[in-house]
Design a protein around this motif. Structure first.
Motif: not given
Length: 235
Positions: A40-50, A175-176, A226-235
């Motif tokens: 949970i200490s990582e959430f603030s950094q993780l949310l930008f990418h995953y 998620a689809t 959760l908005s990062r789901f849309s980016n998974l195909f654009n890594v």
């Protein structure tokens, strides 16, 4: 059973690892993981990418970062073993080290290493674990501190997710994804997210408790990610 990535563990010792060096430049050990446990200490950094979601475990719920849309696929590791996102989850940075109990009778934890990692060598490449006088190097001391913090975060995870479950905030979802040019979508399921409507319906006392404990901020960070789901195909 050993945790994900680990094949065998050996207690780090000056008697057997005086000449052992660690060179960590290749992350292909994580190439087949489509979710990575996170703290949970990582959430603030993780949310930008995953996307940050929760999965059901034997001990409750565990927060994870989604890094692939198929089982056995990590979109953040390329063919050269490079990690492609600016922030790397602590679980990945921990490897090939971890702390473990040296015996079933003892509750004491010791630093262990998976010597099967290709970066482990006795040719002087990378960071040494011990000095010539067999004292711990600064590198090994920093590793030990990092592992202690990692274990603390794991305990905080349990408290946080147990509270979410007790309040009935977690719901199973899926998620689809449809890749560009593809006719059929892919479904990713088996994970849990915060139900926004249940969150809105909480008693004021519960909301206040979540706010004071810092859990409310973590909830919002999860929801934003959760908005990062849309980016998974654009890594």
């Amino acid at each position: 059973m050993l945790p994900m990535f680990y094949k065998q563990l050996t207690a780090v010792s000056s008697a057997t690892h005086t000449d052992l060096n660690i060179e960590i430049t290749d992350y292909r050990f994580a190439v087949s993981a489509n979710v990575i446990p996170v703290g949970i200490s990582e959430f603030s950094q993780l949310l930008f990418h995953y996307p940050i979601v929760f999965i059901k475990a034997d001990t409750g719920y565990t927060p994870v970062a989604v890094v692939g849309t198929d089982t056995g696929q990590n979109l953040f590791v390329n063919n050269d073993g490079e990690w492609l996102a600016p922030y790397m989850p602590a679980y990945v940075r921990r490897y090939p080290f971890m702390v473990a109990s040296v015996s079933e009778q003892s509750q004491a934890l010791t630093v262990c290493i998976d010597e099967t990692y290709p970066g482990c060598n006795r040719e002087g490449r990378g960071e040494a674990l011990f000095n010539q006088d067999k004292s711990q190097t600064d590198y090994l001391q920093k590793v030990s501190q990092f592992l202690q913090q990692f274990e603390l975060d794991s305990r905080r995870n349990q408290i946080f997710t147990a509270r979410l479950a007790a309040l009935g905030l977690l719901e199973s979802t899926e998620a689809t994804f449809t890749a560009q040019g593809a006719e059929n979508g892919r479904k990713l399921d088996g994970f849990f997210v915060i139900n926004r409507e249940r969150l809105k319906q909480l008693d004021q006392s519960d909301v206040q408790e979540l706010h004071q404990s810092g859990a409310l901020e973590l909830i919002y960070q999860h929801l934003v990610s959760l908005s990062r789901f849309s980016n998974l195909f654009n890594v």
